[in-house]
Design an enzyme around this catalytic site. Structure first.
Site, short mmCIF file in Angstrom:
data_model
loop_
_atom_site.label_atom_id
_atom_site.label_comp_id
_atom_site.label_asym_id
_atom_site.label_seq_id
_atom_site.Cartn_x
_atom_site.Cartn_y
_atom_site.Cartn_z
N ASP A 75 47.80 34.27 42.10
CA ASP A 75 47.04 34.31 40.84
C ASP A 75 47.06 35.70 40.21
OD1 ASP A 75 45.58 35.58 42.78
OD2 ASP A 75 43.66 34.72 42.19
N LYS A 85 34.24 46.47 46.28
CA LYS A 85 33.36 46.61 45.11
C LYS A 85 32.37 47.77 45.22
CE LYS A 85 33.64 41.69 44.07
NZ LYS A 85 34.39 41.21 45.21
N ASP A 117 44.76 40.48 37.52
CA ASP A 117 44.29 39.38 38.35
C ASP A 117 43.68 38.39 37.35
OD1 ASP A 117 42.73 37.71 39.82
OD2 ASP A 117 41.67 39.27 40.92
#
Ligand code: GTP
Length: 362
Positions: free
Chosen positions: A109, A160, A219
């Protein structure tokens, strides 16, 4: 050289468009993402690709008949109802992959303009079990961020991180060179995350390296990213997509129109608009910053701004669709309706009332 393409995820963040197609089949400027990947593999002399899929993805991929650019395809299926994550499919495909050479693993993806030959060459110089393509981003806080030493060995990934604590701006780009030793690091018959389970162990063992690349990277996991990569790939200087002047259609480049598109007079299309094959646009329609999938029709005097409209949708007359809206395949929107911001509509729904607040219509 062989490549394993991870293509069996559920793409939950791209619902409702991912309810009816896997992310690898999302059109990027009217070409499925997977076709872009096959082209890049062929350019880098990768001759064999294993598609790690689930049953539904395999079925849909076979229906689409994407040009393979000479790349031989084998399917490796997750067991029914048991998704294997990003690592399990590598173990599952062990017999299909090389045991004497490294191989590539690609997140299906991701649009990543990586030179595969180059990353393989760099990997050869290290004592790596895995080399990960790293991409520099301004804001690393949404991603897995690599902490590197002076030899580009990855000490660890921080998921993150808040921006002030991010160890670098280099993120995992979803392209890996893996060596056959990797199979020892992946447990069998269960879901395994490469990012959360396997790479941290490799980093501890000093066997994980990074390779920075500068090319285009995206992405397509979130709708905003999907729209953005489509816009980025439209060439702002390409003015070839003029429409028949005599029809008095105004085309604001950059735009891309696939075959058999028809546009009614006084319509204004663009900038940053992609119309899929056999899209029919009525008169006096305004579309900008949007992607319209194939076989969709848009009635007279409608406007679409910053939205993605799925395949075979039927948008009535005088309909207004605002920023961040995602309309599923085969949705029918009646005349005069308005969808304000961030409304998403599941496939095949019929909309006969306006939706003025962000909402998922299921
Ligand atoms: P979200 O549900 O929106 O997070 O998407 P996802 O799970 O499909 O994608 P994610 O970014 O988590 O996965 C990265 C890549 O691995 C994608 O190309 C997925 O198709 C693939 N992938 C994720 N989970 C699986 C799985 O269980 N099996 C297989 N074969 N591939 C997977």
């Amino acid at each position: 050289m062989k490549a394993l393409i991870l293509a069996g995820g559920f793409g939950t963040r791209l619902r409702p468009l991912s309810c009816t197609r896997p992310k690898t089949l999302f059109p990027i400027v009217n070409k499925p993402l997977l076709q872009w990947t096959f082209e890049r593999l062929a350019k880098n002399d990768v001759t064999d690709a294993i598609l790690a899929v689930n049953h539904q993805t395999e079925f849909l991929l076979k229906q689409y008949r994407i040009p393979r650019c000479g790349v031989r395809i084998t399917y490796s299926r997750d067991p029914p109802g048991k998704p294997l994550g990003t690592g399990g499919p590598v173990k599952k495909a062990e017999k299909l992959l090389d045991h004497d050479f490294p191989f590539l693993v690609l997140n299906g993806d991701i649009f990543a303009d990586v030179n595969y030959k180059e990353i393989v060459k760099i990997d050869k110089k290290k004592k790596a079990v895995a080399t990960i393509a790293l991409h520099r981003v301004e804001d690393p806080t949404r991603y897995g961020v690599a902490e590197l030493d002076e030899n580009n060995r990855i000490r660890r990934f921080v998921e993150k991180p808040p921006s002030e604590t991010a160890p670098s701006n280099f993120i995992n780009a979803g392209v890996y060179v893996l060596h056959p030793e990797i199979f020892k690091y992946i447990p069998e018959n269960r879901a395994v995350s490469l990012e959360r389970e396997v790479f941290p162990t490799l980093a501890e063992d000093g066997k994980l390296y990074g390779h920075m690349f500068d090319g285009l990277w995206s992405d397509i996991g979130e709708p905003e990213d999907y729209l953005e990569i489509n816009k980025t790939l439209l060439n702002p200087f390409d003015t070839s997509q003029k429409f028949e002047e005599r029809k008095k259609v105004e085309v604001k480049n950059p735009v891309a129109f696939d075959k058999e598109v028809s546009i009614g007079e006084k319509s204004v299309i663009g900038p940053y608009t992609i119309l899929g094959r056999h899209v029919i646009v009525g008169k006096n329609v305004h579309i900008r910053d949007s992607v319209i999938f194939q076989n969709t029709s848009i009635g007279d005097s409608s406007s679409i701004n910053g939205a993605v409209i799925g395949e075979g949708a039927n948008i009535g007359k005088e309909v207004k669709i605002g920023k961040g809206c995602i309309v599923g395949d085969h949705v029918k929107i009646k005349d005069g309706m308005a969808l304000a911001k961030k409304v998403s509509i599941c496939p095949a729904k019929e909309i006969s009332e306006s939706v003025l607040t962000p909402e998922n219509i299921i």
